[in-house]
Design a protein around this motif. Structure first.
Motif, short mmCIF file in Angstrom:
data_model
loop_
_atom_site.label_atom_id
_atom_site.label_comp_id
_atom_site.label_asym_id
_atom_site.label_seq_id
_atom_site.Cartn_x
_atom_site.Cartn_y
_atom_site.Cartn_z
N VAL A 3 49.91 50.72 33.06
CA VAL A 3 48.56 50.25 32.77
C VAL A 3 48.35 48.95 33.52
CG1 VAL A 3 46.99 49.50 30.97
CG2 VAL A 3 48.58 51.36 30.52
N SER A 4 47.24 48.83 34.21
CA SER A 4 46.94 47.62 34.98
C SER A 4 45.72 46.93 34.41
CB SER A 4 46.67 47.98 36.43
OG SER A 4 47.81 48.58 37.01
N THR A 5 45.64 45.63 34.67
CA THR A 5 44.51 44.83 34.23
C THR A 5 43.93 44.11 35.44
OG1 THR A 5 45.53 44.48 32.07
CG2 THR A 5 43.79 42.95 32.71
N ALA A 6 42.63 44.23 35.65
CA ALA A 6 41.95 43.56 36.75
C ALA A 6 41.38 42.23 36.26
CB ALA A 6 40.83 44.43 37.30
N VAL A 7 41.61 41.18 37.05
CA VAL A 7 41.13 39.83 36.75
C VAL A 7 40.56 39.23 38.03
CG1 VAL A 7 41.81 37.52 35.97
CG2 VAL A 7 42.94 39.53 35.00
N GLN A 8 39.43 38.55 37.93
CA GLN A 8 38.90 37.83 39.08
C GLN A 8 39.37 36.38 38.98
OE1 GLN A 8 34.71 36.68 39.36
NE2 GLN A 8 34.72 37.41 41.47
N VAL A 9 39.93 35.88 40.08
CA VAL A 9 40.39 34.49 40.12
C VAL A 9 39.52 33.73 41.12
CG1 VAL A 9 42.35 32.97 40.56
CG2 VAL A 9 42.76 35.26 39.65
N ARG A 10 38.99 32.59 40.67
CA ARG A 10 38.19 31.74 41.55
C ARG A 10 38.93 30.42 41.73
NH1 ARG A 10 32.13 31.36 39.59
NH2 ARG A 10 33.17 30.23 37.93
N TYR A 11 38.96 29.94 42.98
CA TYR A 11 39.67 28.70 43.32
C TYR A 11 38.66 27.63 43.72
CZ TYR A 11 43.50 32.03 43.81
OH TYR A 11 44.43 33.02 43.60
N PHE A 12 38.90 26.41 43.28
CA PHE A 12 38.01 25.30 43.59
C PHE A 12 38.77 24.19 44.29
CE2 PHE A 12 36.05 27.70 40.24
CZ PHE A 12 34.70 27.70 40.58
N ALA A 13 38.05 23.48 45.17
CA ALA A 13 38.55 22.28 45.86
C ALA A 13 39.92 22.55 46.51
CB ALA A 13 38.57 21.10 44.91
#
Length: 88
Positions: A3-13
């Motif tokens: 089972v997989s889980t999708a996550v969006q990662v956002r990077y700043f600076a």
């Protein structure tokens, strides 16, 4: 069956500079990942430069500050990586 889980990662600076991308979708081989697992996965993906930034960063999970990295990350969540900001 994995089972997989999708996550969006956002990077700043500085995290964006270290990762080389502003955001990415991450697919984790876990049905019940934690913030710590997501952070570990992105550190492995992007190497030591980002790893150093992650060690000093704070995180937002779906817009809420994370105080405990053992917090569960539901599928479809967004994790923001916020390095320390300079200035005044």
């Amino acid at each position: 069956m994995t089972v997989s889980t999708a996550v969006q990662v956002r990077y700043f600076a500085g995290a964006r500079a270290a990762a080389g991308v502003a955001e990415e979708d991450l697919l984790l081989d876990s049905a019940d990942p934690t913030v710590a697992l997501v952070v570990s996965a992105i550190g492995e993906r992007h190497g030591d430069r980002l790893g150093k930034v992650l060690a000093a960063s704070s995180f937002l999970l779906d817009g809420v500050a994370v105080r405990d990295t053992s917090l569960r990350v539901p599928a479809g969540s967004q994790l923001d990586v916020l390095p320390p900001f300079a200035g005044g």
